[in-house]
Motif scaffolding. Structure first.
Motif, PDB file in Angstrom:
ATOM      1  N   TRP A  18       0.813  -1.211   0.000  1.00  0.00           N
ATOM      2  CA  TRP A  18       0.000   0.000   0.000  1.00  0.00           C
ATOM      3  C   TRP A  18       0.850   1.267   0.000  1.00  0.00           C
ATOM      4  O   TRP A  18       0.452   2.284  -0.577  1.00  0.00           O
ATOM      5  N   SER A  19       2.020   1.218   0.600  1.00  0.00           N
ATOM      6  CA  SER A  19       2.914   2.378   0.544  1.00  0.00           C
ATOM      7  C   SER A  19       3.394   2.605  -0.889  1.00  0.00           C
ATOM      8  O   SER A  19       3.376   3.733  -1.397  1.00  0.00           O
ATOM      9  N   THR A  22       0.467   3.836  -3.049  1.00  0.00           N
ATOM     10  CA  THR A  22       0.144   5.245  -2.792  1.00  0.00           C
ATOM     11  C   THR A  22       1.111   6.169  -3.515  1.00  0.00           C
ATOM     12  O   THR A  22       0.702   7.129  -4.173  1.00  0.00           O
ATOM     13  N   LEU A  51      -6.789   5.031  -5.544  1.00  0.00           N
ATOM     14  CA  LEU A  51      -6.549   4.111  -4.428  1.00  0.00           C
ATOM     15  C   LEU A  51      -7.831   3.412  -3.987  1.00  0.00           C
ATOM     16  O   LEU A  51      -7.823   2.223  -3.659  1.00  0.00           O
ATOM     17  N   ALA A  55      -8.470  -0.536  -3.943  1.00  0.00           N
ATOM     18  CA  ALA A  55      -8.884  -1.229  -2.721  1.00  0.00           C
ATOM     19  C   ALA A  55     -10.164  -2.035  -2.939  1.00  0.00           C
ATOM     20  O   ALA A  55     -10.286  -3.168  -2.462  1.00  0.00           O
ATOM     21  N   GLU A  60     -10.005  -5.008  -0.213  1.00  0.00           N
ATOM     22  CA  GLU A  60      -9.318  -4.605   1.016  1.00  0.00           C
ATOM     23  C   GLU A  60     -10.112  -3.497   1.695  1.00  0.00           C
ATOM     24  O   GLU A  60     -10.957  -2.846   1.064  1.00  0.00           O
ATOM     25  N   TYR A  62     -10.201  -0.065   4.664  1.00  0.00           N
ATOM     26  CA  TYR A  62      -9.432   1.113   5.058  1.00  0.00           C
ATOM     27  C   TYR A  62      -8.440   0.812   6.166  1.00  0.00           C
ATOM     28  O   TYR A  62      -7.321   1.332   6.174  1.00  0.00           O
ATOM     29  N   GLU A  64      -6.745  -1.900   6.762  1.00  0.00           N
ATOM     30  CA  GLU A  64      -5.535  -2.513   6.213  1.00  0.00           C
ATOM     31  C   GLU A  64      -4.658  -1.465   5.543  1.00  0.00           C
ATOM     32  O   GLU A  64      -3.432  -1.477   5.666  1.00  0.00           O
ATOM     33  N   TYR A  65      -5.315  -0.537   4.826  1.00  0.00           N
ATOM     34  CA  TYR A  65      -4.562   0.502   4.120  1.00  0.00           C
ATOM     35  C   TYR A  65      -3.826   1.416   5.092  1.00  0.00           C
ATOM     36  O   TYR A  65      -2.619   1.646   4.957  1.00  0.00           O
ATOM     37  N   THR A  69       0.259   2.370   5.798  1.00  0.00           N
ATOM     38  CA  THR A  69       0.752   3.664   5.307  1.00  0.00           C
ATOM     39  C   THR A  69       0.766   4.738   6.383  1.00  0.00           C
ATOM     40  O   THR A  69       0.884   5.927   6.063  1.00  0.00           O
TER      41      THR A  69
END
Length: 237
Positions: A18-19, A22, A51, A55, A60, A62, A64-65, A69
């Motif tokens: 996710w990093s 992003t 994003l 997701a 997935e 929020y 987890e995101y 990050t």
């Protein structure tokens, strides 16, 4: 398949994925914006949309995101310090007009909070949402700190801040075509107070002096919100 199902070390993998996503989607949004400079193609608006699509496609959520990050969110505070450079370069203008700027920031802050609270009340939104809306008109690190202090939801406040910035920058650009704002001071303050970080970026496209004033107004608005947070917490709780 969900990212969290790929391996036992799910936290680390999710964080890396996710990093990287992003950062990659942000640069993709910048590429689009350079070729089609419209309000909707602003990285602040386009990157979150991309994003969200990713997701949803990967099933997935929020939590987890943000767990992967959170370090990017933590960097917002130190990055804000970078606004000090254009402010320093325009220190003579700021020294000359600081009473007007301070008055404008205090009035603008009060109007932003009162309008957010009033509209949220008319729409019968919950107390948590109303409190999360109050600091929407300042940059994300300031807004999230204030939201947590007064009983709001910082993550929800961050969403409101992004929406305010995108639409504020869009409306600010349109207003310049109609309002008789001839001075760089007025134009910069319009963007800094109405659209915080996104407004600063838009103001810098107008001119260096406008960008410096917008940076100063944004930081002053954030500081006044942080200083007022304890009083707001006592009044609203």
């Amino acid at each position: 398949m969900m990212i969290s199902d790929l391996a036992p070390h799910t936290g680390l993998l999710a964080g890396i994925f996710w990093s990287a996503a992003t950062i990659a989607l942000y640069y993709a949004a910048r590429w689009v914006h350079k070729r089609r400079p419209r309000w909707w193609s602003s990285p602040l608006a386009l990157a979150p949309i991309l994003l969200i699509v990713l997701a949803v496609f990967l099933h997935e959520n929020y939590h987890e995101y943000i767990r992967g990050t959170h370090w990017l969110v933590a960097m917002l505070g130190p990055v804000t310090v970078a606004f000090a450079l254009p402010i320093f370069e325009q220190r003579a203008v700021i020294r000359k007009h600081w009473p007007v700027l301070l008055t404008g920031v205090l009035v603008g802050d009060a109007m932003a909070m009162l309008s957010a609270w009033g509209l949220a009340t008319l729409l019968h939104l919950s107390d948590a949402v109303r409190l999360s809306l109050l600091p929407r008109s300042v940059s994300t690190p300031f807004a999230m700190a204030v939201s947590g202090d007064i009983g709001g939801i910082p993550d929800l406040t961050a969403v409101f801040v992004v929406l305010t910035g995108v639409f504020g920058a869009m409306l600010g650009e349109a207003l310049l075509a109609f309002l008789p704002l001839r001075s760089a001071l007025a134009r910069g303050a319009l963007f800094g107070m109405g659209a915080h970080g996104a407004g600063v970026a838009q103001a810098r496209r107008v001119g260096d002096e406008e960008g410096a004033i917008a940076s100063l107004v944004m930081i002053m608005a954030g500081l006044s919100n942080v200083l007022a947070a304890p009083l707001l917490a006592l009044v609203l709780r």
